[in-house]
Design a protein around this motif. Structure first.
Motif, short mmCIF file in Angstrom:
data_model
loop_
_atom_site.label_atom_id
_atom_site.label_comp_id
_atom_site.label_asym_id
_atom_site.label_seq_id
_atom_site.Cartn_x
_atom_site.Cartn_y
_atom_site.Cartn_z
N LEU A 11 -22.29 46.98 -17.18
CA LEU A 11 -23.29 46.07 -16.63
C LEU A 11 -23.92 46.58 -15.35
O LEU A 11 -24.97 46.09 -14.94
CB LEU A 11 -22.66 44.70 -16.34
N CYS A 12 -23.29 47.55 -14.68
CA CYS A 12 -23.73 47.98 -13.35
C CYS A 12 -24.43 49.34 -13.38
O CYS A 12 -24.23 50.17 -12.47
CB CYS A 12 -22.55 48.00 -12.39
N ASP A 13 -25.21 49.58 -14.42
CA ASP A 13 -25.94 50.85 -14.58
C ASP A 13 -24.99 52.04 -14.61
O ASP A 13 -25.36 53.15 -14.21
CB ASP A 13 -26.98 51.04 -13.47
N PRO A 24 -32.94 56.29 -18.74
CA PRO A 24 -33.47 54.93 -18.88
C PRO A 24 -32.90 54.19 -20.09
O PRO A 24 -32.72 52.97 -20.06
CB PRO A 24 -34.98 55.15 -19.02
N ALA A 25 -32.57 54.90 -21.16
CA ALA A 25 -32.04 54.26 -22.36
C ALA A 25 -30.64 53.71 -22.15
O ALA A 25 -30.19 52.86 -22.93
CB ALA A 25 -32.05 55.25 -23.52
N LEU A 26 -29.94 54.19 -21.10
CA LEU A 26 -28.57 53.78 -20.86
C LEU A 26 -28.43 52.84 -19.66
O LEU A 26 -27.31 52.45 -19.32
CB LEU A 26 -27.67 55.00 -20.66
N LEU A 27 -29.55 52.47 -19.04
CA LEU A 27 -29.48 51.52 -17.93
C LEU A 27 -29.06 50.16 -18.44
O LEU A 27 -29.29 49.79 -19.60
CB LEU A 27 -30.84 51.43 -17.23
N SER A 28 -28.44 49.37 -17.58
CA SER A 28 -27.96 48.05 -17.97
C SER A 28 -29.12 47.16 -18.38
O SER A 28 -30.13 47.07 -17.69
CB SER A 28 -27.20 47.40 -16.81
N GLU A 31 -29.78 44.00 -24.00
CA GLU A 31 -29.68 44.66 -25.30
C GLU A 31 -28.63 45.77 -25.29
O GLU A 31 -27.81 45.87 -26.20
CB GLU A 31 -31.04 45.22 -25.71
N HIS A 32 -28.66 46.61 -24.26
CA HIS A 32 -27.74 47.75 -24.22
C HIS A 32 -26.29 47.29 -24.07
O HIS A 32 -25.40 47.74 -24.81
CB HIS A 32 -28.11 48.68 -23.06
N CYS A 33 -26.03 46.38 -23.14
CA CYS A 33 -24.66 45.95 -22.88
C CYS A 33 -24.14 45.06 -24.01
O CYS A 33 -22.94 45.10 -24.33
CB CYS A 33 -24.58 45.25 -21.53
N ARG A 34 -25.03 44.28 -24.62
CA ARG A 34 -24.63 43.52 -25.80
C ARG A 34 -24.16 44.46 -26.90
O ARG A 34 -23.16 44.21 -27.58
CB ARG A 34 -25.80 42.67 -26.30
N GLY A 35 -24.88 45.57 -27.08
CA GLY A 35 -24.50 46.54 -28.10
C GLY A 35 -23.11 47.12 -27.85
O GLY A 35 -22.33 47.30 -28.79
N ILE A 36 -22.79 47.41 -26.59
CA ILE A 36 -21.47 47.93 -26.26
C ILE A 36 -20.40 46.90 -26.59
O ILE A 36 -19.37 47.20 -27.21
CB ILE A 36 -21.39 48.33 -24.77
N ALA A 37 -20.63 45.64 -26.19
CA ALA A 37 -19.63 44.60 -26.40
C ALA A 37 -19.41 44.33 -27.88
O ALA A 37 -18.26 44.23 -28.35
CB ALA A 37 -20.07 43.31 -25.70
N LEU A 38 -20.47 44.23 -28.66
CA LEU A 38 -20.32 43.94 -30.08
C LEU A 38 -19.68 45.12 -30.81
O LEU A 38 -18.87 44.93 -31.74
CB LEU A 38 -21.67 43.61 -30.70
N ALA A 39 -19.99 46.34 -30.38
CA ALA A 39 -19.36 47.51 -30.98
C ALA A 39 -17.87 47.54 -30.66
O ALA A 39 -17.04 47.92 -31.50
CB ALA A 39 -20.04 48.79 -30.48
N LEU A 56 -27.04 47.12 -8.41
CA LEU A 56 -27.28 47.76 -9.70
C LEU A 56 -26.93 46.81 -10.83
O LEU A 56 -25.99 46.03 -10.75
CB LEU A 56 -26.44 49.03 -9.83
N GLY A 57 -27.68 46.90 -11.92
CA GLY A 57 -27.28 46.25 -13.15
C GLY A 57 -27.58 44.77 -13.23
O GLY A 57 -28.41 44.23 -12.50
#
Length: 350
Positions: A11-13, A24-28, A31-39, A56-57
């Motif tokens: 969550l904190c970039d 930029p594709a990996l910044l918090s 969508e990005h953090c949801r993907g990590i959690a669901l995975a 940050l984040g």
């Protein structure tokens, strides 16, 4: 011997392919953090840490409320910085999220300077202990009547309360932090260190808790790099820092609110003790700490080596592991493929 195995939502970039290189594709983002959690849930992890930052984040509490209805079984380890929010409101928010999760909320209590404020270590930990006690009472549905140094409050609990225990996970290496843990934490979290130093820390915290008529459980927060062979894992570690400029790494470390803490000083000392390739002991690599203020080392090796390292910590008394890797979603998949099936793991019961 069953252990809780958790992953980390960046969550904190704090997500990179190469440390020190912003992507930029990996910044918090949601969508990005949801993907990590669901995975992580799909991969079989027991819990996931939602870290808390400021500069940050994205916000950990808001993210937890958003992701909670999407999770079927995994717990959330929600980090909150005590003092940032009026404690009755924080209690209501945590209880509401625990209701959404059906009693699967765990709380990572953070004691640090607040944005724009500097407070000495001793009063900061006194503040943390006061708030932990009030928060515990409210989450448990108990009234509070406190006239403290930092909290003055006479209040009945809100109708909405935690379904489960909502245990407090807490870490800190200073004397003041250890005393707070001994008095009010459920799980004491360690950052990476050598096995002998981990054993000494656990013995110290057990004695401190016993002096207050309590017992503590223990967790270990570290990064992990696992590949089919040790050579591949070490190559992946070297690749991760291959584009890191030391000046950039220093600026990254300085952005944290806890750069002056005893825990951070311990991570610096661990890195200074390492060999020329950054290994402080077998399979414990400190290179990550060159561009990270907090937990600054990774368990690096093939599946058997990583599993053996985790088992060695577990034999000392560690019951939960909070792991991460770069990029987080990719490394979670590798750990779940190579290591997780061979571990006896389940959420901690309280």
């Amino acid at each position: 011997m069953s252990v809780e195995v958790s992953w980390f939502a960046a969550l904190c970039d704090d997500d990179h392919e190469f440390l020190g290189v912003s992507d930029p594709a990996l910044l918090s983002s949601w969508e990005h953090c949801r993907g990590i959690a669901l995975a992580a849930e799909e991969a079989g992890f027991d819990n996931i840490l939602l870290p808390s930052g400021y500069a940050l984040g994205i916000d950990s509490v808001a993210f937890a409320a958003g992701i909670a209805p999407l999770l079927r079984r995994m717990r959330l380890l929600l980090a909150v910085r005590l003092g940032e929010m009026w404690v009755p409101q924080l209690a209501r928010q945590l209880a509401s999220i625990d209701q959404m999760l059906g009693g699967r909320l765990t709380v990572n209590v953070i004691s640090s300077d607040l944005p724009g404020q500097t407070l000495g270590s001793a009063p900061r930990y006194r503040r943390t202990l006061e708030i932990m006690r009030v928060l515990r009472s409210l989450l448990d549905g108990q009234p509070v009547d406190v006239d403290g140094e930092f909290v003055q409050l006479t209040l009945d609990p809100p109708r909405v309360r935690a379904v489960g225990r909502a245990p407090f996970y807490f870490g800190g290496m200073s004397e003041a932090a250890r005393e707070v843990a001994a008095q009010a934490a459920d799980v004491f979290l360690l950052w990476p260190d050598t096995l002998p130093k981990v054993a000494a820390t656990l013995d110290d915290l057990r004695a401190r808790a016993a002096a207050h008529g309590r017992t503590l459980r223990f967790g270990y927060r570290a990064h992990v790099i696992v590949r089919e062979t040790e050579a591949e894992a070490r190559a992946a570690a070297a690749r991760l820092v291959s584009k890191l400029d030391d000046g950039v790494g220093e600026r990254v470390r300085a952005q944290s609110l806890d750069t002056g803490s005893a825990g951070v000083a311990n991570q610096v000392a661990l890195r200074d003790s390492a060999d020329d390739e950054g290994y402080a002991e077998a399979n414990l690599w400190t290179g990550i700490g060159r561009a990270r203020s907090g937990a600054g080392a990774a368990i690096v090796g093939d599946p058997d080596q990583v599993r053996a390292k985790l088992t060695a910590y577990a034999e000392l008394g560690v019951e939960c592991f909070i792991l991460s890797g770069y990029p987080h979603r990719t490394e979670a998949d590798l750990f779940a493929r190579y290591v997780l099936p061979g571990l006896d793991h389940a959420p901690l019961e309280f």
